[in-house]
Design a protein around this motif. Structure first.
Motif, mmCIF file in Angstrom:
data_model
loop_
_atom_site.group_PDB
_atom_site.id
_atom_site.type_symbol
_atom_site.label_atom_id
_atom_site.label_comp_id
_atom_site.label_asym_id
_atom_site.label_seq_id
_atom_site.Cartn_x
_atom_site.Cartn_y
_atom_site.Cartn_z
ATOM 1 N N GLY A 148 0.863 -1.264 -0.002
ATOM 2 C CA GLY A 148 -0.092 0.067 0.083
ATOM 3 C C GLY A 148 0.814 1.288 0.208
ATOM 4 O O GLY A 148 2.075 1.188 0.001
ATOM 5 N N LEU A 149 0.164 2.485 -0.054
ATOM 6 C CA LEU A 149 0.941 3.479 -0.166
ATOM 7 C C LEU A 149 1.820 3.996 1.002
ATOM 8 O O LEU A 149 2.874 4.169 1.216
ATOM 9 N N PHE A 150 1.250 3.642 2.263
ATOM 10 C CA PHE A 150 1.878 3.752 3.576
ATOM 11 C C PHE A 150 2.019 2.535 4.496
ATOM 12 O O PHE A 150 0.877 1.910 4.479
ATOM 13 N N PRO A 151 2.995 2.046 4.922
ATOM 14 C CA PRO A 151 3.054 0.537 5.649
ATOM 15 C C PRO A 151 2.057 0.654 6.740
ATOM 16 O O PRO A 151 1.867 1.856 7.446
ATOM 17 N N VAL A 152 1.375 -0.217 6.715
ATOM 18 C CA VAL A 152 0.567 -0.529 7.881
ATOM 19 C C VAL A 152 -0.836 0.144 7.672
ATOM 20 O O VAL A 152 -2.013 -0.294 7.600
ATOM 21 N N LEU A 153 -0.726 1.418 7.415
ATOM 22 C CA LEU A 153 -1.983 2.165 7.381
ATOM 23 C C LEU A 153 -2.696 2.104 6.177
ATOM 24 O O LEU A 153 -3.954 2.255 6.030
ATOM 25 N N THR A 154 -2.237 1.573 4.944
ATOM 26 C CA THR A 154 -2.604 1.419 3.789
ATOM 27 C C THR A 154 -2.478 -0.038 3.228
ATOM 28 O O THR A 154 -1.439 -0.525 3.079
ATOM 29 N N GLN A 155 -3.771 -0.659 3.072
ATOM 30 C CA GLN A 155 -3.541 -2.070 2.931
ATOM 31 C C GLN A 155 -4.391 -2.475 1.653
ATOM 32 O O GLN A 155 -5.542 -2.282 1.487
ATOM 33 N N SER A 156 -3.824 -2.851 0.524
ATOM 34 C CA SER A 156 -4.270 -3.200 -0.728
ATOM 35 C C SER A 156 -4.548 -4.638 -1.038
ATOM 36 O O SER A 156 -3.385 -5.337 -0.605
ATOM 37 N N THR A 157 -5.307 -5.028 -1.752
ATOM 38 C CA THR A 157 -5.524 -6.449 -1.921
ATOM 39 C C THR A 157 -6.004 -6.602 -3.528
ATOM 40 O O THR A 157 -7.097 -5.861 -3.764
#
Length: 540
Positions: free
Chosen positions: A156-165
Motif C-alpha cells: 500500500g501507499l503507507f506501511p500498515v496504514l494502507t492495505q491493498s488487496t
C-alpha cells in the motif's frame, strides 16, 4: 526427387449409411454418435446441415446442424444466465470436474483419436499430442487455478496504514473461435482456464473440426460441468464466428494473422478484451556443434508434424556452414524415409493436408519457388494415390525474397534450407520476418543455446527440441510476438486474461490529505519527506 519415399497402404474407413440425413451418402462416423453430439449445438430444429468430409479419403464424415446469428444470441444469453451461478460454484468442485475430465480424456482416447484423425488427416501419434495436451492443461489448471486466482496482498501507499488487496473476477461470457488444424486441443484447452476462472464459454469451432469439439464438450459434461455453462455454435466465420466476436465479453481467437487483425479491430470498437494466437514463419537453427543425429530427427518432427499444419511448426532451417553439407545429406535421406498414408493406427510418419485449399496453397508455394530458381531437394508433388489432399514432405534450397515461400506462411509440409555462418547471422535470419511465434535452437552447449534463444524474437523458443517442449510446458506462457499474436495461453497469463483485476484498498487511521491543521504547503513538505524516507529504507 533424389529417392522415393515409402508409403503405408491407404485406409478405407468403415463407412456407415445414415438414411435419416442423407439416404444417398455414407458417412465415416457412426450417425448415431453424430446425432447425439449434434444435440449440443445451439441451432433451430430445422436448421440447415453441413456435411464435412475426411481428408483421409474424401468420404463424407458427418452431417451437423448450422447455427445462425440469432442462435448465437440465444447461446450467449443462456451462457450469461448460467455464468452467475457457475461463478459461485466452489473452486474445489471445479477442480474435481477438471480432474475427472483429465481421466475421461485418457480413458476415451481411442474414440477421440479416431475422430481427430478423420477430421484433420493427421497421423495417430500426432493426434495423440492433442490428447496429451488436453490432459496436461486440465491437470494444470485443476491443481493451480486456486493459487492463480486467490486474493493477493499488495504494497500500500503507507506501511500498515494502507492495505491493498488484488482480486480477480470472471469477465462473464468468453467467446472462443477455434481453428481446424488441432481440432481437440484448440477447441477445449482455452476453454478450461476460462471455466476455472468462473466464466461461461460460447465455443465456435471450425466446421472441419466440429465433431471433435463436440466430443470434447460431451466429455466435460460427463465430468460434471453443467451443460448450460459451455454452449456450442456451428457456422462460418463471417457470420457465426463474427457474432461470437460481437457478443462475448472476452474473445479468444486462434487462426491466421489476417483474420486476427479483423477480430482485433472488431472487438476494439466496444473495448472488450481479446487474445490472439496467429501465424508463424518459424525457424530452426542448427549450430556448428549440434548433435546432427538428434537435430535431423528433430527437424523431421518440427517440419512435418501434422503435415506442417501447425502454427509452431518449422518452415525455415538455418544451418551453420560448417555442418550444412552433412546435415543436408542426412536430412533429405530422413525425409525420403518417411512413411505417408491414411491409417487409423500408429506407424505412419505423416498424414494428409486438410483440404483442397491447403493443397493448392502448398502446391502454389512450391511451384512458384521452383519456377523462380529454387532447388527441390526432395518432395515437391501431390500424391492423389494416397488420398485427395496428400502432398509429399518437401525440402527447398536456394529460396530468395522473390519467392512467396520465403516470407509467407505455407502451413504445409514444406521447409526451406538456408546456410548461416554463426550465431549472430542465425539470429538475424530468424528475426527477419513479420512473425514471432516459435523457434528452435540446436547445440550441445545449452548455455549457448539459451543465449541464442533469448535473442530471437519469438514467444516460445525450444533448445534441442522443435516445438513440443515449450508447448507441453503448460505452466509457462505460450504465444506470439510481432504479427503472431496478442496475449498468452498457459500458465498464470492463460487464466488471468479471463479475469478483471480489482484493487480493494483500505486506509487506516489517517486520510491521504492534510490533517491536524496542516496547511497544504506543510502537508506537501511532510509527504516529500515521507517519500524520501521510504526510498532510503528500501521500500518497494
Amino acid at each position: 526427387m533424389t529417392g522415393a519415399p515409402t508409403y503405408a497402404a491407404p485406409m478405407a474407413p468403415d463407412l456407415i449409411a445414415d438414411p435419416e440425413t442423407d439416404p444417398t451418402a455414407t458417412y465415416a462416423v457412426d450417425p448415431a454418435l453424430v446425432r447425439r453430439l449434434a444435440r449440443r449445438v445451439v441451432a433451430a430444429p430445422r436448421a440447415t446441415h453441413h456435411v464435412s468430409h475426411t481428408p483421409m479419403t474424401g468420404a463424407p464424415l458427418a452431417s451437423l446442424p448450422l447455427s445462425t446469428r440469432e442462435d448465437v444470441v440465444v447461446a450467449v444469453d443462456a451462457a450469461r444466465a448460467a455464468q452467475r451461478s457457475w461463478a459461485r460454484t466452489p473452486m474445489e468442485l471445479r477442480e474435481r470436474i477438471l480432474l475427472r475430465y483429465h481421466d475421461l480424456v485418457l480413458e476415451r482416447q481411442v474414440e477421440l483419436l479416431d475422430v481427430v484423425q478423420l477430421e484433420s488427416g493427421k497421423t495417430r501419434l500426432q493426434a495423440f499430442e492433442e490428447v496429451a495436451d488436453v490432459a496436461l492443461v486440465a491437470r494444470h489448471y485443476a491443481r493451480n487455478a486456486a493459487s492463480y486466482l486467490r486474493p493477493r496482498r499488495r504494497t500500500g501507499l503507507f506501511p500498515v496504514l494502507t492495505q491493498s488487496t488484488e482480486h480477480h473476477h470472471p469477465r462473464g461470457v468468453v467467446g472462443i473461435v477455434s481453428p481446424w488444424n488441432y481440432p481437440l486441443s484448440l477447441a477445449i484447452t482455452d476453454a478450461l482456464p476460462a471455466l476455472m476462472a468462473g466464466n461461461a464459454v460460447v465455443l465456435r469451432p471450425d466446421l472441419q473440426a466440429s465433431l471433435t469439439a463436440l466430443q470434447a464438450v460431451q466429455l466435460l459434461t460427463e465430468a460434471g460441468l453443467p451443460e448450460s455453462v459451455l454452449q456450442v455454435v456451428l457456422g462460418d466465420g463471417e457470420n457465426v464466428g463474427q457474432a461470437v466476436v460481437d457478443l462475448a465479453d472476452y474473445v479468444c481467437f486462434t487462426g491466421s494473422t489476417s483474420t486476427g487483425r479483423r477480430v482485433a479491430a472488431s472487438v476494439a470498437t466496444r473495448l472488450a478484451g481479446y487474445s490472439l494466437e496467429l501465424g508463424g514463419k518459424n525457424s530452426m537453427y542448427v549450430a556448428d556443434d549440434a548433435d546432427l543425429d538428434k537435430a535431423v530427427q528433430g527437424a523431421v518432427r518440427a517440419c512435418f508434424s501434422s503435415a506442417g499444419q501447425l502454427c509452431i511448426s518449422v518452415e525455415r532451417l538455418l544451418v551453420h556452414a560448417s555442418v550444412v553439407d552433412e546435415f543436408r545429406t542426412r536430412f533429405v535421406a530422413a525425409v525420403e524415409a518417411m512413411t505417408l498414408g491414411p491409417a487409423l493406427a500408429y506407424g505412419t510418419d505423416m498424414g494428409s493436408l486438410v483440404s483442397a485449399a491447403q493443397l493448392a496453397r502448398v502446391s502454389d508455394h512450391v511451384d512458384d519457388a521452383r519456377a523462380k530458381g529454387a532447388t527441390v531437394l526432395t518432395g515437391g508433388r501431390a500424391r492423389p494415390d494416397l488420398g485427395p489432399w496428400f502432398y509429399e514432405p518437401t525440402v527447398l534450397e536456394g529460396v530468395t525474397a522473390a519467392m512467396d515461400v520465403r516470407d509467407d506462411e505455407t502451413f504445409g509440409p514444406v521447409v526451406s534450407l538456408y546456410t548461416v555462418h554463426g550465431d549472430d547471422e542465425a539470429v538475424r535470419a530468424a528475426n527477419d520476418t513479420d512473425y514471432g511465434l516459435n523457434a528452435s535452437v540446436w547445440t550441445r552447449d545449452t548455455a549457448r543455446g539459451r543465449r541464442v534463444a533469448t535473442a530471437i524474437e519469438a514467444g516460445t523458443v525450444n533448445v534441442n527440441e522443435g516445438y513440443a517442449a515449450a508447448w507441453g510446458s503448460v505452466a509457462a506462457p505460450m504465444g506470439g510476438m510481432k504479427q503472431s499474436g496478442v496475449g498468452r495461453r498457459h500458465g498464470s497469463e492463460g487464466i488471468l486474461k479471463y479475469t478483471e483485476s480489482q484493487n480493494v484498498t483500505v486506509q487506516h487511521v489517517l486520510p491521504i490529505a492534510p490533517v491536524a491543521g496542516l496547511s497544504d504547503e506543510a502537508y506537501a513538505r511532510v509527504m516529500t519527506a515521507a517519500l524520501r524516507t521510504l526510498k532510503a529504507v528500501g521500500r518497494r
